[in-house]
Design a protein around this motif. Structure first.
Motif, mmCIF file in Angstrom:
data_model
loop_
_atom_site.group_PDB
_atom_site.id
_atom_site.type_symbol
_atom_site.label_atom_id
_atom_site.label_comp_id
_atom_site.label_asym_id
_atom_site.label_seq_id
_atom_site.Cartn_x
_atom_site.Cartn_y
_atom_site.Cartn_z
ATOM 1 N N PRO A 190 0.818 -1.215 0.000
ATOM 2 C CA PRO A 190 0.000 0.000 0.000
ATOM 3 C C PRO A 190 0.851 1.265 0.000
ATOM 4 O O PRO A 190 1.831 1.371 0.745
ATOM 5 C CB PRO A 190 -0.812 -0.123 1.294
ATOM 6 C CG PRO A 190 -0.906 -1.590 1.531
ATOM 7 C CD PRO A 190 0.427 -2.134 1.087
ATOM 8 N N TYR A 194 -3.210 5.235 0.332
ATOM 9 C CA TYR A 194 -4.089 4.232 0.932
ATOM 10 C C TYR A 194 -4.592 4.651 2.307
ATOM 11 O O TYR A 194 -5.759 4.386 2.660
ATOM 12 C CB TYR A 194 -3.358 2.895 1.031
ATOM 13 C CG TYR A 194 -4.150 1.806 1.721
ATOM 14 C CD1 TYR A 194 -5.245 1.221 1.105
ATOM 15 C CD2 TYR A 194 -3.805 1.379 3.003
ATOM 16 C CE1 TYR A 194 -5.978 0.227 1.731
ATOM 17 C CE2 TYR A 194 -4.530 0.384 3.644
ATOM 18 C CZ TYR A 194 -5.615 -0.177 3.011
ATOM 19 O OH TYR A 194 -6.331 -1.159 3.645
ATOM 20 N N GLU A 195 -3.764 5.301 3.090
ATOM 21 C CA GLU A 195 -4.147 5.688 4.449
ATOM 22 C C GLU A 195 -5.402 6.547 4.444
ATOM 23 O O GLU A 195 -6.223 6.466 5.380
ATOM 24 C CB GLU A 195 -2.993 6.443 5.113
ATOM 25 C CG GLU A 195 -3.213 6.773 6.579
ATOM 26 C CD GLU A 195 -3.364 5.524 7.456
ATOM 27 O OE1 GLU A 195 -4.058 5.615 8.485
ATOM 28 O OE2 GLU A 195 -2.790 4.475 7.103
ATOM 29 N N HIS A 196 -5.595 7.347 3.407
ATOM 30 C CA HIS A 196 -6.756 8.239 3.320
ATOM 31 C C HIS A 196 -7.971 7.576 2.680
ATOM 32 O O HIS A 196 -9.073 8.125 2.735
ATOM 33 C CB HIS A 196 -6.381 9.482 2.514
ATOM 34 C CG HIS A 196 -5.210 10.230 3.051
ATOM 35 N ND1 HIS A 196 -5.284 11.034 4.167
ATOM 36 C CD2 HIS A 196 -3.914 10.268 2.634
ATOM 37 C CE1 HIS A 196 -4.099 11.555 4.411
ATOM 38 N NE2 HIS A 196 -3.248 11.110 3.504
ATOM 39 N N LYS A 198 -8.523 3.935 2.935
ATOM 40 C CA LYS A 198 -8.706 2.571 3.416
ATOM 41 C C LYS A 198 -10.119 2.294 3.913
ATOM 42 O O LYS A 198 -10.524 1.128 4.012
ATOM 43 C CB LYS A 198 -7.691 2.235 4.506
ATOM 44 C CG LYS A 198 -7.763 3.088 5.757
ATOM 45 C CD LYS A 198 -6.632 2.725 6.717
ATOM 46 C CE LYS A 198 -6.677 3.554 7.987
ATOM 47 N NZ LYS A 198 -5.544 3.221 8.892
ATOM 48 N N PHE A 199 -10.893 3.337 4.203
ATOM 49 C CA PHE A 199 -12.289 3.127 4.589
ATOM 50 C C PHE A 199 -13.082 2.530 3.426
ATOM 51 O O PHE A 199 -14.190 2.016 3.630
ATOM 52 C CB PHE A 199 -12.928 4.446 5.061
ATOM 53 C CG PHE A 199 -13.134 5.478 3.993
ATOM 54 C CD1 PHE A 199 -14.333 5.543 3.293
ATOM 55 C CD2 PHE A 199 -12.138 6.389 3.683
ATOM 56 C CE1 PHE A 199 -14.544 6.501 2.315
ATOM 57 C CE2 PHE A 199 -12.330 7.358 2.708
ATOM 58 C CZ PHE A 199 -13.528 7.415 2.022
ATOM 59 N N ASP A 201 -11.945 -0.002 1.567
ATOM 60 C CA ASP A 201 -11.487 -1.378 1.347
ATOM 61 C C ASP A 201 -12.657 -2.304 1.013
ATOM 62 O O ASP A 201 -12.550 -3.173 0.149
ATOM 63 C CB ASP A 201 -10.773 -1.904 2.591
ATOM 64 C CG ASP A 201 -9.263 -2.003 2.379
ATOM 65 O OD1 ASP A 201 -8.840 -2.174 1.222
ATOM 66 O OD2 ASP A 201 -8.519 -1.905 3.352
ATOM 67 N N TRP A 226 -8.399 -1.939 -6.418
ATOM 68 C CA TRP A 226 -7.264 -1.095 -6.067
ATOM 69 C C TRP A 226 -6.256 -1.123 -7.204
ATOM 70 O O TRP A 226 -6.038 -2.162 -7.824
ATOM 71 C CB TRP A 226 -6.573 -1.600 -4.799
ATOM 72 C CG TRP A 226 -7.308 -1.346 -3.526
ATOM 73 C CD1 TRP A 226 -7.941 -2.275 -2.740
ATOM 74 C CD2 TRP A 226 -7.477 -0.086 -2.868
ATOM 75 N NE1 TRP A 226 -8.491 -1.668 -1.648
ATOM 76 C CE2 TRP A 226 -8.224 -0.323 -1.694
ATOM 77 C CE3 TRP A 226 -7.075 1.217 -3.160
ATOM 78 C CZ2 TRP A 226 -8.572 0.685 -0.808
ATOM 79 C CZ3 TRP A 226 -7.412 2.240 -2.277
ATOM 80 C CH2 TRP A 226 -8.156 1.969 -1.118
ATOM 81 N N LYS A 230 -2.321 0.542 -4.283
ATOM 82 C CA LYS A 230 -3.448 0.946 -3.435
ATOM 83 C C LYS A 230 -3.483 2.454 -3.167
ATOM 84 O O LYS A 230 -4.001 2.911 -2.148
ATOM 85 C CB LYS A 230 -3.438 0.184 -2.104
ATOM 86 C CG LYS A 230 -3.832 -1.274 -2.251
ATOM 87 C CD LYS A 230 -4.080 -1.919 -0.889
ATOM 88 C CE LYS A 230 -4.673 -3.314 -1.046
ATOM 89 N NZ LYS A 230 -4.989 -3.925 0.248
ATOM 90 N N ASN A 231 -2.952 3.220 -4.106
ATOM 91 C CA ASN A 231 -3.075 4.676 -4.008
ATOM 92 C C ASN A 231 -4.385 5.161 -4.598
ATOM 93 O O ASN A 231 -4.830 6.270 -4.294
ATOM 94 C CB ASN A 231 -1.917 5.358 -4.733
ATOM 95 C CG ASN A 231 -0.629 5.339 -3.935
ATOM 96 O OD1 ASN A 231 -0.563 5.884 -2.836
ATOM 97 N ND2 ASN A 231 0.396 4.702 -4.476
ATOM 98 N N TRP A 255 -6.935 10.468 -3.336
ATOM 99 C CA TRP A 255 -6.808 11.485 -2.293
ATOM 100 C C TRP A 255 -6.075 12.684 -2.877
ATOM 101 O O TRP A 255 -4.997 12.542 -3.456
ATOM 102 C CB TRP A 255 -6.043 10.935 -1.100
ATOM 103 C CG TRP A 255 -5.700 11.949 -0.051
ATOM 104 C CD1 TRP A 255 -4.472 12.496 0.192
ATOM 105 C CD2 TRP A 255 -6.591 12.536 0.913
ATOM 106 N NE1 TRP A 255 -4.539 13.392 1.231
ATOM 107 C CE2 TRP A 255 -5.830 13.434 1.699
ATOM 108 C CE3 TRP A 255 -7.947 12.396 1.183
ATOM 109 C CZ2 TRP A 255 -6.383 14.183 2.730
ATOM 110 C CZ3 TRP A 255 -8.511 13.144 2.207
ATOM 111 C CH2 TRP A 255 -7.733 14.013 2.975
#
Length: 341
Positions: A190, A194-196, A198-199, A201, A226, A230-231, A255
């Protein structure tokens, strides 16, 4: 990405887009971008800075969505660092210009790119301004000149380059025909985006959309996956109202590091383009966005869209505050249920 499916088809009621036949005939915007016909196929792309090769990559271009748009997918090895990307080229009926928007990623970050410019048929050259937003907060700008030399050679010059205001050296791309395009040398770790996201998924997989509209029952399907470490999430879908032809579409969700918002960029087989930008509320488990669009004839529309996630196999799409061509539109709601993972 996903659930914009309804956007393409809730046109009559939620201010989105006019439904046109998704047949074999070129779409309504093809005439403005048909100069790209020589780009169809596989290419080797060599980038030089001065006389030095700084990147040796590959790219594949194809018409999509009734030839209303062109997709360019590729990868490069700029300064030894692999990057992968996906461009979409189309016609903006509002600005009367040819545009490109793209997303890309490396092992350490991602970027969102926009180009818009004018084609000179006599010179076979498309000149555009370029803006690239980077995940680390940087911004790169330049002047782009794409020249179709002949059916087997294309060049792109990048001049007036700047990174966050600081001058950069000019670059020169040379495209030459290739037999095939190899897969990008990437893993699936990832990335920073992805951190922004991941909701979302849970949204990966195949979905069915249904809505009761004044014009009839709407049905559609979407497939979400994805991409680029996963960006981003890529969506391919279709939808139709009973008794009407279906519309096909694609979208990418990502994002925006500058605006600090989740975005969705949409293109449809009718030549329409749209953008959603919004914020995820973890407490309410929903994404609230502002949706703006323009159809192939230049009619603008907008609405507020709330994606309410009920569980991992079902969510709702609620459209309010709709406007189309300056006229209010009725609210609408669609139910989205999982078909498969």
């Amino acid at each position: 990405m996903r659930h914009m499916v309804t956007i393409a088809v809730l046109s009559a009621t939620v201010c989105c887009m006019t439904i046109l036949c998704c047949g074999a005939e070129p779409g309504p915007t093809y005439e403005h971008i048909k100069f790209l016909e020589p780009m169809v196929g596989n290419w080797r792309v060599v980038t030089r800075e001065g006389g030095k090769i700084v990147s040796d990559g590959q790219e594949a271009s194809e018409w999509i969505l009734n030839k209303s748009f062109m997709r360019h997918t590729g990868w490069s090895q700029y300064e030894g660092k692999p990057s992968q990307y996906e461009f979409f080229t189309g016609w903006d009926p509002k600005t009367k210009k040819v545009f490109q928007w793209a997303v890309g990623a490396t092992d350490v970050g991602f970027g969102i790119m926009w180009r818009e410019g004018t084609y000179d048929a006599a010179k076979r050259t498309w000149t555009a301004r370029y803006r690239l937003e980077l995940s680390d907060g940087g911004e790169e700008t330049s002047l782009v000149n794409l020249k179709i030399v002949d059916d087997s050679k294309i060049t792109i010059d990048f001049t007036e380059r700047r990174l966050s205001g600081k001058p950069l050296a000019d670059l020169h791309d040379t495209f030459t025909r290739a037999a095939a395009v190899a897969a990008a040398p990437f893993d699936s770790t990832p990335g920073a985006g992805y951190e922004h996201l991941k909701f979302l998924d849970f949204s990966v997989g195949k979905w069915k959309l249904e809505a009761a509209l004044p014009d009839g029952q709407y049905v559609g399907e979407e497939l979400n996956a994805w991409v680029f470490d996963k960006n981003f999430i890529r969506t391919k879908g279709w939808g139709k109202i009973a008794g009407q032809e279906r519309v096909d579409y694609e979208l990418l969700t990502g994002w925006d590091p500058a605006k600090k918002k989740v975005f969705m960029r949409f293109i449809g087989s009718d030549g329409s383009v749209a953008l959603r930008e919004g914020t995820y509320d973890a407490e309410k488990n929903c994404l609230k966005s502002k949706h703006t669009a323009v159809d192939a004839s230049g009619v603008e529309s907008s609405s507020t869209v709330v994606e309410q996630y009920v569980n991992k196999d079902r969510f709702l799409l609620k459209f309010t505050d709709g406007m189309k061509g300056g006229k209010p539109q009725p609210d609408a709601e669609a139910t989205v249920t999982r078909i498969s993972r």
